[in-house]
Design an enzyme around this catalytic site. Sequence first.
Site, PDB file in Angstrom:
ATOM      1  CB  CYS A   1      42.630  36.850  45.588  1.00 42.55           C
ATOM      2  SG  CYS A   1      42.939  38.042  44.651  1.00 42.55           S
TER       3      CYS A   1
ATOM      4  CG  ASP B   1      47.088  31.058  39.873  1.00 44.06           C
ATOM      5  OD1 ASP B   1      46.704  31.951  39.396  1.00 44.06           O
ATOM      6  OD2 ASP B   1      46.747  30.932  40.932  1.00 44.06           O
TER       7      ASP B   1
ATOM      8  CG  HIS C   1      44.004  33.320  40.829  1.00 48.52           C
ATOM      9  ND1 HIS C   1      45.533  33.109  41.593  1.00 48.52           N
ATOM     10  CD2 HIS C   1      43.318  34.557  40.590  1.00 48.52           C
ATOM     11  CE1 HIS C   1      45.364  34.369  42.571  1.00 48.52           C
ATOM     12  NE2 HIS C   1      43.854  34.434  42.298  1.00 48.52           N
TER      13      HIS C   1
END
Lengths: 248, 87
Positions: A123, A185, A217
């Site tokens: 992330c 994502d 994600h």
Amino acid sequence: MRYEGMIAETVGLRGHGGVEVASYTARPLGPGPFPGLVVVHHAPGWDDWCKEVTRRFAHRGYAATCPNLYAREGEGDADDIGARVRAAGGVPDDQVMGDLQAATDFLRAQAYSSGTVGVIGFCSGGRHTYLAACTLEGLTAAVDCWGGGVVVDDPSQITPKRPVAPVDLTSKLKVPLLGIFGNEDKNPTPDQVDRTEAALKKAGKDYAFHRYDGAGHAFVWTVRPSYRLDQALDAWGKIDDFLARHLS
Amino acid sequence: MCTYITEPVDLEGSAKGARGWQRIERAHVSFDHPQHAPLDHALEIDLIDGSGARVAVELSAASARALIGAMERSLERGEAETGEGAA
């Protein structure tokens, strides 16, 4: 009988600006040598999942350390600290790089070190990993897991805390890079991943990107609905192969 | 995705959390990864007291919009009945 064991503990690093930064550190029992791995936690914070990932790598033979990039916010539940950092717009890149350099130096200085140190981040930590791979000393390989903001399309996202689009540093990339991304994502979008890949190709860098359909994600984050079993298992295999090839 | 989208707002009131009642001074409203709600993204409201402690809420986007509607309807009816208006 094959004996397995590890030690997992918090160590204090001298982070950016000389500030003490706690780093969750796990390694196999025994004298080594062990390759090192810096684990860069995700935006929600220095939480249980990131510590589980750190132990996962120790189980696979690495000395892994995960510095608390939110250490300056004080002690407390990871989610409360993460909320504070979110409200402040994240943590400054130069501070994070200082803390990650300290983690890298710590692993290299240990008697059990094999002399190689990788970095893996998830992330926001994937973006930090890209920056680290372009700017830090002493790294051997890097794994960017869905780092958003490597390519910056909205100029308002260039801030004093995040003054550079990491993709603009691609020519300075010092180590082989593995990228793991979900095609659903939104940050990074597939188009942004394409542009990062184009920059790496143009600069002649050693990289491999793996991109998964049916995943968005954070698809290896086991405790969240974003988890995708098949894609996660394949991605962990790719990560393990890459790290074994470059750090062993 | 990590949006860092946060809208701060000053508030006057109280909220009850693990430490009992707290005087609330402001809120941070975000749309980002939730910590607990089983959602990829959530509308997150942190009600914050003078010490920085929070009472946290994570809602789906649809739930957040439903809550906004309920708050507006409640305010409209309550202000009409009591004669009190927004300060």
